[in-house]
Design a protein around this motif. Structure first.
Motif, PDB file in Angstrom:
ATOM      1  N   TYR A   1      33.503  34.077  35.938  1.00 31.49           N
ATOM      2  CA  TYR A   1      33.118  34.804  34.725  1.00 31.49           C
ATOM      3  C   TYR A   1      31.822  35.591  34.898  1.00 31.49           C
ATOM      4  O   TYR A   1      31.568  36.529  34.156  1.00 31.49           O
ATOM      5  CB  TYR A   1      33.018  33.865  33.518  1.00 31.49           C
ATOM      6  N   GLU A   2      30.986  35.233  35.897  1.00 34.47           N
ATOM      7  CA  GLU A   2      29.743  35.959  36.139  1.00 34.47           C
ATOM      8  C   GLU A   2      29.973  37.299  36.837  1.00 34.47           C
ATOM      9  O   GLU A   2      29.065  38.115  36.931  1.00 34.47           O
ATOM     10  CB  GLU A   2      28.787  35.123  36.987  1.00 34.47           C
ATOM     11  N   LEU A   3      31.183  37.506  37.334  1.00 31.21           N
ATOM     12  CA  LEU A   3      31.503  38.746  38.046  1.00 31.21           C
ATOM     13  C   LEU A   3      32.233  39.745  37.150  1.00 31.21           C
ATOM     14  O   LEU A   3      32.826  40.697  37.629  1.00 31.21           O
ATOM     15  CB  LEU A   3      32.338  38.428  39.291  1.00 31.21           C
ATOM     16  N   ARG A   4      32.196  39.521  35.854  1.00 29.64           N
ATOM     17  CA  ARG A   4      32.816  40.440  34.887  1.00 29.64           C
ATOM     18  C   ARG A   4      31.727  41.150  34.105  1.00 29.64           C
ATOM     19  O   ARG A   4      30.812  40.511  33.588  1.00 29.64           O
ATOM     20  CB  ARG A   4      33.692  39.668  33.912  1.00 29.64           C
ATOM     21  N   GLY A   5      31.832  42.474  33.997  1.00 30.41           N
ATOM     22  CA  GLY A   5      30.881  43.239  33.195  1.00 30.41           C
ATOM     23  C   GLY A   5      29.455  43.096  33.667  1.00 30.41           C
ATOM     24  O   GLY A   5      28.544  42.935  32.858  1.00 30.41           O
ATOM     25  N   LYS A   6      29.239  43.149  34.981  1.00 30.69           N
ATOM     26  CA  LYS A   6      27.911  42.911  35.544  1.00 30.69           C
ATOM     27  C   LYS A   6      27.388  44.172  36.230  1.00 30.69           C
ATOM     28  O   LYS A   6      28.038  44.699  37.122  1.00 30.69           O
ATOM     29  CB  LYS A   6      27.989  41.778  36.561  1.00 30.69           C
ATOM     30  N   PRO A   7      26.210  44.649  35.845  1.00 32.37           N
ATOM     31  CA  PRO A   7      25.611  45.764  36.580  1.00 32.37           C
ATOM     32  C   PRO A   7      25.042  45.262  37.915  1.00 32.37           C
ATOM     33  O   PRO A   7      24.425  44.203  37.962  1.00 32.37           O
ATOM     34  CB  PRO A   7      24.501  46.251  35.657  1.00 32.37           C
ATOM     35  N   THR A   8      25.276  45.998  38.980  1.00 38.74           N
ATOM     36  CA  THR A   8      24.739  45.648  40.299  1.00 38.74           C
ATOM     37  C   THR A   8      24.071  46.885  40.887  1.00 38.74           C
ATOM     38  O   THR A   8      24.180  47.986  40.343  1.00 38.74           O
ATOM     39  CB  THR A   8      25.851  45.183  41.265  1.00 38.74           C
ATOM     40  N   ALA A   9      23.432  46.724  42.017  1.00 35.70           N
ATOM     41  CA  ALA A   9      22.797  47.859  42.706  1.00 35.70           C
ATOM     42  C   ALA A   9      23.836  48.849  43.223  1.00 35.70           C
ATOM     43  O   ALA A   9      23.509  49.984  43.523  1.00 35.70           O
ATOM     44  CB  ALA A   9      21.942  47.340  43.856  1.00 35.70           C
ATOM     45  N   TRP A  10      25.087  48.430  43.333  1.00 37.41           N
ATOM     46  CA  TRP A  10      26.156  49.274  43.882  1.00 37.41           C
ATOM     47  C   TRP A  10      27.041  49.868  42.801  1.00 37.41           C
ATOM     48  O   TRP A  10      27.932  50.646  43.085  1.00 37.41           O
ATOM     49  CB  TRP A  10      27.003  48.475  44.870  1.00 37.41           C
ATOM     50  N   GLY A  11      26.826  49.484  41.572  1.00 35.55           N
ATOM     51  CA  GLY A  11      27.619  49.984  40.462  1.00 35.55           C
ATOM     52  C   GLY A  11      27.935  48.867  39.479  1.00 35.55           C
ATOM     53  O   GLY A  11      27.502  47.722  39.643  1.00 35.55           O
ATOM     54  N   PHE A  12      28.698  49.198  38.477  1.00 33.08           N
ATOM     55  CA  PHE A  12      29.028  48.246  37.413  1.00 33.08           C
ATOM     56  C   PHE A  12      30.354  47.553  37.729  1.00 33.08           C
ATOM     57  O   PHE A  12      31.352  48.215  38.005  1.00 33.08           O
ATOM     58  CB  PHE A  12      29.145  49.001  36.084  1.00 33.08           C
ATOM     59  N   LEU A  13      30.335  46.233  37.699  1.00 33.90           N
ATOM     60  CA  LEU A  13      31.576  45.465  37.871  1.00 33.90           C
ATOM     61  C   LEU A  13      32.271  45.408  36.520  1.00 33.90           C
ATOM     62  O   LEU A  13      31.713  44.898  35.560  1.00 33.90           O
ATOM     63  CB  LEU A  13      31.285  44.052  38.368  1.00 33.90           C
ATOM     64  N   GLY A  14      33.445  45.922  36.466  1.00 37.33           N
ATOM     65  CA  GLY A  14      34.180  45.990  35.210  1.00 37.33           C
ATOM     66  C   GLY A  14      34.772  44.671  34.782  1.00 37.33           C
ATOM     67  O   GLY A  14      34.476  43.604  35.338  1.00 37.33           O
ATOM     68  N   HIS A  15      35.652  44.722  33.808  1.00 38.57           N
ATOM     69  CA  HIS A  15      36.232  43.514  33.233  1.00 38.57           C
ATOM     70  C   HIS A  15      37.217  42.824  34.168  1.00 38.57           C
ATOM     71  O   HIS A  15      37.656  41.706  33.881  1.00 38.57           O
ATOM     72  CB  HIS A  15      36.893  43.829  31.883  1.00 38.57           C
ATOM     73  N   GLN A  16      37.563  43.442  35.291  1.00 37.45           N
ATOM     74  CA  GLN A  16      38.466  42.788  36.245  1.00 37.45           C
ATOM     75  C   GLN A  16      37.741  42.350  37.521  1.00 37.45           C
ATOM     76  O   GLN A  16      38.370  42.122  38.545  1.00 37.45           O
ATOM     77  CB  GLN A  16      39.629  43.707  36.578  1.00 37.45           C
ATOM     78  N   GLY A  17      36.422  42.213  37.443  1.00 29.60           N
ATOM     79  CA  GLY A  17      35.650  41.789  38.606  1.00 29.60           C
ATOM     80  C   GLY A  17      36.081  40.438  39.135  1.00 29.60           C
ATOM     81  O   GLY A  17      36.158  40.227  40.348  1.00 29.60           O
ATOM     82  N   ASP A  18      36.412  39.518  38.231  1.00 34.19           N
ATOM     83  CA  ASP A  18      36.854  38.193  38.677  1.00 34.19           C
ATOM     84  C   ASP A  18      38.202  38.275  39.392  1.00 34.19           C
ATOM     85  O   ASP A  18      38.447  37.581  40.370  1.00 34.19           O
ATOM     86  CB  ASP A  18      36.911  37.212  37.509  1.00 34.19           C
ATOM     87  N   ARG A  19      39.068  39.159  38.946  1.00 34.70           N
ATOM     88  CA  ARG A  19      40.376  39.334  39.591  1.00 34.70           C
ATOM     89  C   ARG A  19      40.203  39.914  40.997  1.00 34.70           C
ATOM     90  O   ARG A  19      40.868  39.493  41.938  1.00 34.70           O
ATOM     91  CB  ARG A  19      41.256  40.250  38.753  1.00 34.70           C
ATOM     92  N   ARG A  20      39.308  40.892  41.139  1.00 29.63           N
ATOM     93  CA  ARG A  20      39.050  41.488  42.460  1.00 29.63           C
ATOM     94  C   ARG A  20      38.431  40.451  43.398  1.00 29.63           C
ATOM     95  O   ARG A  20      38.725  40.431  44.583  1.00 29.63           O
ATOM     96  CB  ARG A  20      38.137  42.706  42.336  1.00 29.63           C
TER      97      ARG A  20
END
Length: 90
Positions: A26-45
């Motif tokens: 759940y921490e990998l969803r909707g998270k801004p990073t230095a490389w860009g924004f992790l969207g709502h499917q970050g956990d799936r990726r």
């Protein structure tokens, strides 16, 4: 010069490689990073990266946690007189 946009998987891989700790799915969803924004499917990726063997996964209760594999070697070089370490060969 045209810069190639990096994928969500590449963002997650770069983010996890830059961190020392494990991250819950759940921490990998909707998270801004230095490389860009992790969207709502970050956990799936992240789950797909783990299935491909590119990152580690462990299960804590109802959540999966992800972490990048440790580097196999480290490069040392000098920039402006300061030593810089770069992890390579993941």
């Amino acid at each position: 010069m045209v810069m190639k946009r990096i994928t969500q998987k590449e963002m997650i891989l770069n983010f996890l490689r830059s961190q020392e700790r494990w991250f819950s799915s759940y921490e990998l969803r909707g998270k801004p990073t230095a490389w860009g924004f992790l969207g709502h499917q970050g956990d799936r990726r992240a789950r797909e990266l783990a299935k491909e063997g590119k990152i580690e996964v462990r299960h804590q209760g109802a959540y999966a946690e992800y972490h990048a594999f440790p580097p196999l070697s480290t490069e040392v070089y000098s920039v402006g007189g300061a030593e810089v370490y770069r992890k390579v060969n993941y």
